[in-house]
Structures are given as C-alpha cells and as structure tokens.
Design a protein around this motif. Structure first.
Motif, mmCIF file in Angstrom:
data_model
loop_
_atom_site.group_PDB
_atom_site.id
_atom_site.type_symbol
_atom_site.label_atom_id
_atom_site.label_comp_id
_atom_site.label_asym_id
_atom_site.label_seq_id
_atom_site.Cartn_x
_atom_site.Cartn_y
_atom_site.Cartn_z
ATOM 1 N N VAL A 93 0.702 -1.452 0.069
ATOM 2 C CA VAL A 93 -0.364 0.239 -0.488
ATOM 3 C C VAL A 93 0.878 0.848 -0.063
ATOM 4 C CG1 VAL A 93 -1.685 1.422 0.731
ATOM 5 C CG2 VAL A 93 -1.586 -1.102 1.341
ATOM 6 N N VAL A 94 0.748 2.200 -0.873
ATOM 7 C CA VAL A 94 1.560 4.034 -0.704
ATOM 8 C C VAL A 94 0.248 4.491 -0.606
ATOM 9 C CG1 VAL A 94 2.264 5.006 -2.227
ATOM 10 C CG2 VAL A 94 2.734 2.643 -2.345
ATOM 11 N N GLU A 95 0.965 5.138 0.831
ATOM 12 C CA GLU A 95 0.218 6.676 1.061
ATOM 13 C C GLU A 95 0.987 7.504 0.676
ATOM 14 O OE1 GLU A 95 -0.939 5.359 5.335
ATOM 15 O OE2 GLU A 95 -2.565 4.165 4.638
ATOM 16 N N TYR A 96 0.049 8.553 0.449
ATOM 17 C CA TYR A 96 0.889 10.026 0.819
ATOM 18 C C TYR A 96 -0.348 11.063 0.466
ATOM 19 C CZ TYR A 96 -0.223 10.925 -3.942
ATOM 20 O OH TYR A 96 -1.230 10.553 -5.682
ATOM 21 N N THR A 97 0.159 12.301 1.176
ATOM 22 C CA THR A 97 -0.832 13.547 0.767
ATOM 23 C C THR A 97 -0.386 15.208 0.256
ATOM 24 O OG1 THR A 97 -1.402 12.445 3.529
ATOM 25 C CG2 THR A 97 -2.190 14.836 2.238
ATOM 26 N N ALA A 98 -1.515 14.676 -1.174
ATOM 27 C CA ALA A 98 -1.528 16.431 -1.655
ATOM 28 C C ALA A 98 -1.903 17.017 -2.176
ATOM 29 C CB ALA A 98 -0.753 15.480 -3.376
ATOM 30 N N THR A 99 -1.570 18.852 -1.902
ATOM 31 C CA THR A 99 -2.346 19.545 -1.648
ATOM 32 C C THR A 99 -1.550 20.501 -2.882
ATOM 33 O OG1 THR A 99 -2.136 19.566 0.876
ATOM 34 C CG2 THR A 99 -2.402 21.861 -0.696
ATOM 35 N N PRO A 100 -2.491 21.087 -3.683
ATOM 36 C CA PRO A 100 -2.830 21.920 -4.767
ATOM 37 C C PRO A 100 -2.856 22.786 -4.961
ATOM 38 C CG PRO A 100 -5.106 20.632 -4.950
ATOM 39 C CD PRO A 100 -3.972 20.327 -4.200
ATOM 40 N N VAL A 101 -1.429 23.485 -4.325
ATOM 41 C CA VAL A 101 -1.522 24.965 -4.623
ATOM 42 C C VAL A 101 -2.123 26.413 -5.242
ATOM 43 C CG1 VAL A 101 0.023 26.864 -3.706
ATOM 44 C CG2 VAL A 101 0.350 24.018 -3.546
ATOM 45 N N ASN A 134 -6.168 23.793 -2.580
ATOM 46 C CA ASN A 134 -6.073 23.900 -1.832
ATOM 47 C C ASN A 134 -6.145 23.226 -0.572
ATOM 48 O OD1 ASN A 134 -4.036 26.150 -2.506
ATOM 49 N ND2 ASN A 134 -6.306 27.563 -2.699
ATOM 50 N N GLU A 135 -6.574 22.014 -0.440
ATOM 51 C CA GLU A 135 -6.877 20.986 -0.398
ATOM 52 C C GLU A 135 -6.487 20.159 0.087
ATOM 53 O OE1 GLU A 135 -10.908 20.136 -0.011
ATOM 54 O OE2 GLU A 135 -12.363 21.568 -0.151
#
Length: 238
Positions: A87-95, A178-179
């Motif tokens: 399982v790959v996990e990450y958090t990405a926020t578009p600026v 931005n979320e």
C-alpha cells in the motif's frame, strides 16, 4: 502481451470495477497494514527520487515537503522498485496562491511501472517529461483531474507507442484548490485500488496484473506540495 489481448483483459476486468458513491467512505475496503517498507519525510533532499521535467521548473524536498512547481510535464520517480502486495500512502495539496504555475490540475500517478526497452532498470532509458515518452511503460496510471482536465481516469499502459488503454473515465471527483488529498494505492495481486480521502475512486480486477515496478508522481503545469510518503506491506486482505 499484444494490444488485442490487452484490450480483452481490460474488458474482462472492467466488469468487476466499481466506484463508491461520493461521500460513502464507509464503503471503501479496509486494509490492515504490515511493516513499513519505504518512506520519505522530505527533509533530506531528493536522494530517493529521480525527476524528469519537460520544460524546467523546480522540484525540491525540504522541511517535510516535496514541492513540485512546474510549467510543463513532470514525473518524479521513487528510486526503489516496489513489489506487491503493498500500500502506498501520501498527501498532496494543489496550491493556488497566485503563482505562475498555480493552475490546480493533474494529480497523477504511475505505479508498478516497467519500461519495456529496459525492463530491469527503468532509469537506463532517458525520458524528458513529455507524456508521450511514457508510452513504452507497462504500468497503471491514474490521472486525477481539474481545471481544463475535466476527467479522472484509470489507464493500463501496455508498453506500445501511441497505445494507452483506458479502463475507467469519470467526470468526478476532481481536485479542489488548496485542499489536501490523502491518497492510498493498493497493489494486491489482481486487485488494483486508488483511494482519496477515504473514498474508493478506482477498484479494478486485472486478470493479467502488474505486481511490481516503480512508483511516480506525475503532473503538468501545476504546483503541488506532497507530504508523508509511506509504503507498507499489505498485512492481510479484507
């Protein structure tokens, strides 16, 4: 695998795919994670990553953030080859803060990627970041859209120039400026899943699965901040 066989495999698998309705996070499958096999806290530079940029821009890893700020295509590969189940996990926020590349578009991933021209070393073949240069991959690809990219898609590349078989194509969900997007990618034999903020977006059963290869972040003309990259062994199946 020939193109005809590839499309036959897609047709068979597509019958088993499903999208969880918006807001129905409880319907997403739950996995018990095993041990941590790879991670990056983005405090020590880009030593674990390889960048391929079409038109320049910047990719940095510092103070806990992988920042991708680019005017064109960009692919950022994790150097280590991953083998399932995982399982790959990450958090990405578009600026979106007024920057020249703050367009909010294309949160994309390759995973279990192998280049058919150099199957034992994906980095032995040079690529410059333009999307067409990745047609020689055998890989899963999710394109999570926004802005002028009005679809969210799952593809299964088969390593042939000009051929990018489409598994599923949705007009939502799309990115919100931005979320944060907490992404989870499941590679478990024939089971291929991509989740965002607890919602099961893609659930695909592949009769001829890709079970190992490289992972990458992919985007074009956009600005992202990525944190908390982790890869876990899949402890048991739901």
């Amino acid at each position: 695998m020939t193109t005809r066989r590839a499309f036959g495999a897609l047709a068979a698998g597509a019958a088993l795919t499903a999208l969880v309705p918006a807001g129905d996070a409880s319907a997403a499958p739950r996995y018990r994670r095993g041990g941590l096999t790879a991670a990056d806290d983005f405090r020590h530079g880009l030593g674990q990553w390889v960048t391929e940029l079409e038109d320049g821009g910047t990719v940095t890893a510092a103070r806990g953030v992988l920042e991708i700020d680019v005017p064109g295509g960009a692919t950022v590969w994790f150097r280590r080859r991953l083998r399932g189940p995982y399982v790959v996990e990450y958090t990405a926020t578009p600026v979106s803060a007024g920057g020249v590349n703050d367009r909010v578009s294309d949160l994309n991933n390759f995973w279990n990627a192998v280049d058919v021209r150099s199957p034992h070393d994906i980095f032995a073949t040079t690529r410059g970041g333009a999307l067409a240069e990745y047609d020689h991959l055998r890989t899963y690809y999710v394109g999570y859209g926004a802005n002028t990219n009005t679809t969210t898609r799952l593809r299964r590349y088969v390593g042939e120039a000009g051929v990018r078989p489409l598994v599923l194509d949705y007009t939502e969900p799309l990115l919100t400026a931005n979320e944060p997007n907490r992404v989870r990618i499941v590679s478990d034999g024939s089971t291929v899943r991509w989740l965002n903020n607890g919602r099961l977006v893609f659930d695909y059963s592949d009769p001829e699965p890709y079970t190992s290869g490289h992972f990458a972040f992919r985007t074009t003309w956009s600005h992202f901040r990525i944190t908390d990259f982790r890869v876990w062994r899949l402890f048991n199946r739901p």
